[in-house]
Design an enzyme around this catalytic site. Structure first.
Site, PDB file in Angstrom:
ATOM      1  N   PRO A   1       0.828  -1.213   0.000  1.00  0.00           N
ATOM      2  CG  PRO A   1      -0.639  -1.524   1.756  1.00  0.00           C
ATOM      3  CD  PRO A   1       0.649  -2.017   1.199  1.00  0.00           C
ATOM      4  CD  GLU A   2       3.189   2.748  -4.213  1.00  0.00           C
ATOM      5  OE1 GLU A   2       3.289   3.892  -4.671  1.00  0.00           O
ATOM      6  OE2 GLU A   2       3.505   1.734  -4.852  1.00  0.00           O
TER       7      GLU A   2
END
Ligand SMILES: [Zn+2]
Length: 287
Positions: free
Chosen positions: A2-3
């Site tokens: 996840p960014e």
């Protein structure tokens, strides 16, 4: 992994659901020894019990859950972490690493296959967040600030943009996408880039992050939102994991290489490799 867009999607969904709710009690798996940072798991659980959520925020890829005594419960999902808001009857699988029972009967559950995820409970959130760099969707992310940060580094621009101390929140997906929009080769030395190129990278990064946010994030294998639903941004990616497929701008095949040890995708037509000054050939040399 996840960014920024995935963590921000999670935050926006969770905020109206958990603010005002109280943590009744929690549980940490004995099989997740590195999950809680800075204190023993039981101390962590005792200090969170009876605290009420008062707000949420995000810094880079860190999710900050604010509590009624001014402290913060901070999470980093790392590779495969998922923060789910579930009903009490939902099945608990072996990847549940932490559970927090709320006063409305629901449960905040941290699920993590690879076990790289981390959490903190701190009075001063800067203890965790102080070394993070520019926040890309804030006013501080200007062309001048990015150009100055790039000018200090000889490493490939791809590696510098992944460095959370330079920019906080970009990871492998959105750096590749931003560099393609900016028409900058991922192996170009950061300090050789012009101010105009820095401006193009800034614009590209903002555009790919906003697009990903509007599509609720990119889900390859692990990322899901707090209700277990994947985001839909993967179909909008221009280069990431599109090796061998045609560039949407020029039709050349997208290629894959390594930059800073990370899998990197780019278009050799749109993103020309910079000429190396030291190896420039002398015109007319040879017979
Ligand atoms: Zn192209």
């Amino acid at each position: 992994m996840p960014e920024l867009p995935e963590v921000e999607t999670l935050r926006r969904d969770l905020d109206p659901e958990i603010v005002g709710r109280e943590i009744l009690k929690g549980w940490i798996s004995e099989n997740a020894p590195r999950l809680v940072q800075g204190m023993p798991p039981q101390v962590f659980l005792d200090s969170l019990a009876r605290r009420r959520f008062t707000g949420t925020s995000r810094r880079g890829k860190y999710l900050v859950l604010e509590l009624d005594d001014g402290t913060a419960f901070i999470l980093h999902l790392r590779m495969t972490g998922q923060l789910l808001l579930v009903d009490p009857q939902s099945v608990v699988d072996p990847y549940a690493r932490a559970r927090f029972w709320l006063d409305d009967g629901r449960e905040l559950r941290f699920r993590d296959v690879r076990k790289f995820g981390t959490m903190w409970h701190v009075a001063d959130r800067e203890l965790v967040l102080h070394r993070l760099g520019l926040e890309p969707l804030s006013d501080e992310f200007t062309t001048a600030a990015l150009y100055a940060a790039l000018a200090r580094r000889a490493a490939p621009v791809k590696a510098v943009l992944l460095d959370q101390h330079v920019i906080a929140g970009l990871g492998n997906i959105y750096v590749d996408e931003a560099l393609h929009l900016a028409r900058v080769h991922p192996l170009a030395p950061a300090r050789d880039l012009s101010r105009r190129q820095a401006g193009a990278i800034r614009e590209g990064a903002v555009r790919v992050l906003e697009q990903a946010l509007s599509n609720r994030g990119s889900s390859f294998r692990d990322y899901v939102d707090s209700r277990g639903r994947p985001g839909s941004n993967v179909q909008h990616l221009r280069v990431y994991k599109r090796t061998g497929e045609p560039c949407l701008s020029c039709g050349r095949e997208i290629v894959r290489t390594l930059a800073g040890g990370r899998s990197t995708h780019y278009c050799p037509g749109c993103q020309r490799r910079p000429r190396r000054r030291a190896t420039r050939r002398v015109a007319g040399a040879g017979v």
